[in-house]
Design an enzyme around this catalytic site. Structure first.
Site, PDB file in Angstrom:
ATOM      1  N   LYS A  90       0.854  -1.192   0.000  1.00  0.00           N
ATOM      2  CA  LYS A  90       0.000   0.000   0.000  1.00  0.00           C
ATOM      3  C   LYS A  90       0.881   1.229   0.000  1.00  0.00           C
ATOM      4  O   LYS A  90       1.764   1.375   0.844  1.00  0.00           O
ATOM      5  CB  LYS A  90      -0.891   0.004   1.258  1.00  0.00           C
ATOM      6  CG  LYS A  90      -1.932   1.123   1.246  1.00  0.00           C
ATOM      7  CD  LYS A  90      -3.119   0.722   0.419  1.00  0.00           C
ATOM      8  CE  LYS A  90      -4.039   1.902   0.124  1.00  0.00           C
ATOM      9  NZ  LYS A  90      -3.518   2.804  -0.920  1.00  0.00           N
ATOM     10  N   GLN A 111       7.159   3.764   3.949  1.00  0.00           N
ATOM     11  CA  GLN A 111       5.774   3.308   3.973  1.00  0.00           C
ATOM     12  C   GLN A 111       5.603   2.037   4.793  1.00  0.00           C
ATOM     13  O   GLN A 111       4.541   1.810   5.376  1.00  0.00           O
ATOM     14  CB  GLN A 111       5.298   3.082   2.540  1.00  0.00           C
ATOM     15  CG  GLN A 111       3.790   3.158   2.358  1.00  0.00           C
ATOM     16  CD  GLN A 111       3.276   4.596   2.325  1.00  0.00           C
ATOM     17  OE1 GLN A 111       3.916   5.491   1.802  1.00  0.00           O
ATOM     18  NE2 GLN A 111       2.107   4.801   2.896  1.00  0.00           N
ATOM     19  N   LYS A 126       5.493   1.763  -2.988  1.00  0.00           N
ATOM     20  CA  LYS A 126       5.391   3.103  -3.560  1.00  0.00           C
ATOM     21  C   LYS A 126       5.650   3.006  -5.056  1.00  0.00           C
ATOM     22  O   LYS A 126       6.296   2.061  -5.531  1.00  0.00           O
ATOM     23  CB  LYS A 126       6.423   4.032  -2.919  1.00  0.00           C
ATOM     24  CG  LYS A 126       6.052   5.500  -2.978  1.00  0.00           C
ATOM     25  CD  LYS A 126       4.962   5.866  -1.980  1.00  0.00           C
ATOM     26  CE  LYS A 126       4.662   7.356  -1.983  1.00  0.00           C
ATOM     27  NZ  LYS A 126       3.646   7.723  -0.985  1.00  0.00           N
ATOM     28  N   GLY A 165      -2.869   7.989  -4.475  1.00  0.00           N
ATOM     29  CA  GLY A 165      -2.269   9.190  -5.023  1.00  0.00           C
ATOM     30  C   GLY A 165      -1.100   9.683  -4.189  1.00  0.00           C
ATOM     31  O   GLY A 165      -0.888   9.263  -3.057  1.00  0.00           O
ATOM     32  N   ASP A 166      -0.339  10.585  -4.763  1.00  0.00           N
ATOM     33  CA  ASP A 166       0.761  11.268  -4.075  1.00  0.00           C
ATOM     34  C   ASP A 166       0.961  12.565  -4.860  1.00  0.00           C
ATOM     35  O   ASP A 166       0.040  13.004  -5.575  1.00  0.00           O
ATOM     36  CB  ASP A 166       2.023  10.388  -4.053  1.00  0.00           C
ATOM     37  CG  ASP A 166       3.107  10.894  -3.098  1.00  0.00           C
ATOM     38  OD1 ASP A 166       2.978  10.645  -1.891  1.00  0.00           O
ATOM     39  OD2 ASP A 166       4.061  11.549  -3.561  1.00  0.00           O
ATOM     40  N   THR A 210      -4.663  13.243   5.123  1.00  0.00           N
ATOM     41  CA  THR A 210      -3.256  13.418   5.477  1.00  0.00           C
ATOM     42  C   THR A 210      -3.044  14.730   6.231  1.00  0.00           C
ATOM     43  O   THR A 210      -2.387  14.761   7.285  1.00  0.00           O
ATOM     44  CB  THR A 210      -2.358  13.376   4.232  1.00  0.00           C
ATOM     45  OG1 THR A 210      -2.647  12.200   3.473  1.00  0.00           O
ATOM     46  CG2 THR A 210      -0.893  13.348   4.626  1.00  0.00           C
ATOM     47  N   ASN A 241      -2.635  19.073  -1.656  1.00  0.00           N
ATOM     48  CA  ASN A 241      -3.680  18.453  -0.844  1.00  0.00           C
ATOM     49  C   ASN A 241      -3.343  18.459   0.646  1.00  0.00           C
ATOM     50  O   ASN A 241      -4.164  18.827   1.490  1.00  0.00           O
ATOM     51  CB  ASN A 241      -3.880  17.023  -1.361  1.00  0.00           C
ATOM     52  CG  ASN A 241      -4.839  16.211  -0.533  1.00  0.00           C
ATOM     53  OD1 ASN A 241      -4.430  15.594   0.439  1.00  0.00           O
ATOM     54  ND2 ASN A 241      -6.095  16.202  -0.910  1.00  0.00           N
ATOM     55  N   SER A 377      -7.069   5.558   3.574  1.00  0.00           N
ATOM     56  CA  SER A 377      -7.062   4.682   2.402  1.00  0.00           C
ATOM     57  C   SER A 377      -7.440   3.262   2.795  1.00  0.00           C
ATOM     58  O   SER A 377      -8.192   2.581   2.087  1.00  0.00           O
ATOM     59  CB  SER A 377      -5.674   4.689   1.747  1.00  0.00           C
ATOM     60  OG  SER A 377      -5.497   5.829   0.942  1.00  0.00           O
TER      61      SER A 377
END
Length: 445
Positions: A90, A111, A126, A165-166, A210, A241, A377
């Protein structure tokens, strides 16, 4: 460092040359693990540390696509599936010109521990591409996303690897990626991507998660010391974001955010950020920070210097890795900053972190403070699996509980290993122990 840990780090340097961000991320974690290995040497058996720092799978692929002029462009795509011992991989996809294997490996390694801290049963991974959406038309972005997913689809699935997303990948890109995945697989597998649109499997509060989570973590840090965000001045970097919703949640707590930034410069607004205006410029018009200043008389645009020179009580670096340097840290300390909580991944350099800790500034690493995004998520995956739809308040309440649990776990773990109040050691050690126990239980794989 424990000698065994040092040997693992030296092997990382040898096998992964010219990857400074990956080295930095590994060094930070391994340094924290020395007291854990000293007390629990079984976690270094069966080459557990050697396996931990080596990705389970590294995928590099070509992404050819056609721009609006009919010219074929070629980018590189990456997916680093780092560790799946706690659940499916993830982690987000980053579309930015700076993306390379080094960046994706550092993000994937971080992560692992971030996801472990959430307690949500998700592994670490990632991905991304050196494609930059800025300046591209919607049709060009769609064609790129379709080409990218054509290859990525071979490697993902709701029980295998679940991207999100990132930087450079928002709801628009996730929509194009999901549509191509559905087209290729002939399956409506909503759990294969998170950050989806609300009408087709997305979760309420995922957009905010986030940034909200980072501020919730900062509030927990202050509360543990008998303080509160109410009335505090907050400096925020970034204007994407994470930054936007960190500003929003800080305002909800009664704080006064006064800065934000993008690659073209940074803004100081002495009266506090006009959030509606910032959202219109960044989320609707996809504009630059100068557009905000043009419509806001109290705001100043700076194209040099550092936004961390602005006096503040709380600093929230929410832009990108290694953005806050040693000199910035000294300035923040001199100006009386009380809390630094990372909204981005590894935004503070090691030298900056040392200064914060020496000055007893409350400092939270990104793997703890910005875990709210991946936590929600995972809640989105849970809703998809049960075909349920939670209210915004339900999701936000769950997020608040997860961030409180991460905060308390970090403090308790730091105490356990002899470093009270050290959120870095607490986050790294707590995440590692959860992963290490599962790796030992599942054998040498």
């Amino acid at each position: 460092m424990n000698q065994q840990v040092q040997e693992v780090y030296e092997e990382v340097l040898r096998r992964n040359p010219n990857e400074p961000e990956f080295h930095q991320a590994v060094h930070e974690v391994l340094t924290s693990l020395s007291p854990v290995i000293d007390r629990q040497p079984e976690f270094a058996e069966y080459a557990l540390l050697d396996r931990l720092v080596e990705p389970e799978r590294q995928i590099l692929f070509r992404v050819p696509w056609v721009d609006d002029s009919g010219k074929v462009q070629v980018n590189r795509g990456y997916r680093i599936e780092f560790n799946s011992v706690l659940g499916p991989y993830k982690g987000g996809l980053r579309f930015h010109h700076s993306v390379n294997r080094n960046i994706i490996k550092f993000l994937g390694f971080e992560q692992i521990f971030k996801n472990a801290l959430t307690g949500q049963g998700i592994g670490g991974g990632k991905g991304g591409s050196d494609f930059d959406p800025h300046g591209k038309t919607d049709n060009e972005i769609m064609r790129f996303c379709q080409a990218f997913m054509t290859e990525l689809s071979r490697h993902i699935g709701d029980k295998t690897d679940v991207p999100a997303g990132d930087i450079g990948v928002g709801a628009r890109e996730i929509g194009y990626l999901f549509g191509q995945y559905r087209r290729l697989t002939n399956r409506y597998e909503t759990g294969v991507l998170t950050g989806k649109g609300l009408d087709w499997g997305g979760s309420l509060a995922r957009t905010e998660a986030t940034g909200y989570g980072t501020v919730m973590f900062a509030q927990n840090m202050l509360a543990d010391r008998g303080m509160d965000l109410e009335g505090m001045t907050v400096a925020v970097s970034g204007a994407g974001n994470v930054a936007i919703y960190a500003i929003e949640k800080a305002q909800q707590f009664g704080a006064k955010p006064v800065t934000f930034s993008d690659s073209s410069g940074w803004v100081y607004d002495k009266d506090g950020i006009d959030l509606d205006l910032l959202k219109e410029i960044k989320e609707v018009k996809r504009g630059r920070v100068a557009d905000y200043v043009a419509q806001r008389p109290t705001a100043e645009l700076h194209t040099d210097g550092s936004l961390w020179s602005v006096p503040c009580d709380v600093a929230l670096p929410c832009a990108t890795q290694n953005e806050l340097h040693e000199d910035d840290a000294r300035t923040l300390v001199a100006n009386g900053c009380k809390v630094v909580a990372e909204g981005a991944n590894m935004p503070c350099t090691p030298e900056a972190i040392d200064i914060f800790q020496e000055a007893s500034v409350l400092y939270a690493p990104g793997k703890a403070a910005n875990a709210g995004g991946v936590a929600v998520s995972a809640l989105e995956m849970q809703q998809n699996a049960s075909r349920a739809r939670w209210t915004f308040d339900q999701v936000e309440e769950s997020l608040a509980l997860i961030m409180k649990d991460i905060h308390d776990t970090c403090l308790a773990t730091a105490d356990e290993f002899g470093s009270p109040g050290d959120y870095v050691l607490g986050a790294n050690a707590a995440g590692f122990v959860r992963v290490a126990k599962a790796m030992r239980a599942q054998g040498v794989i």
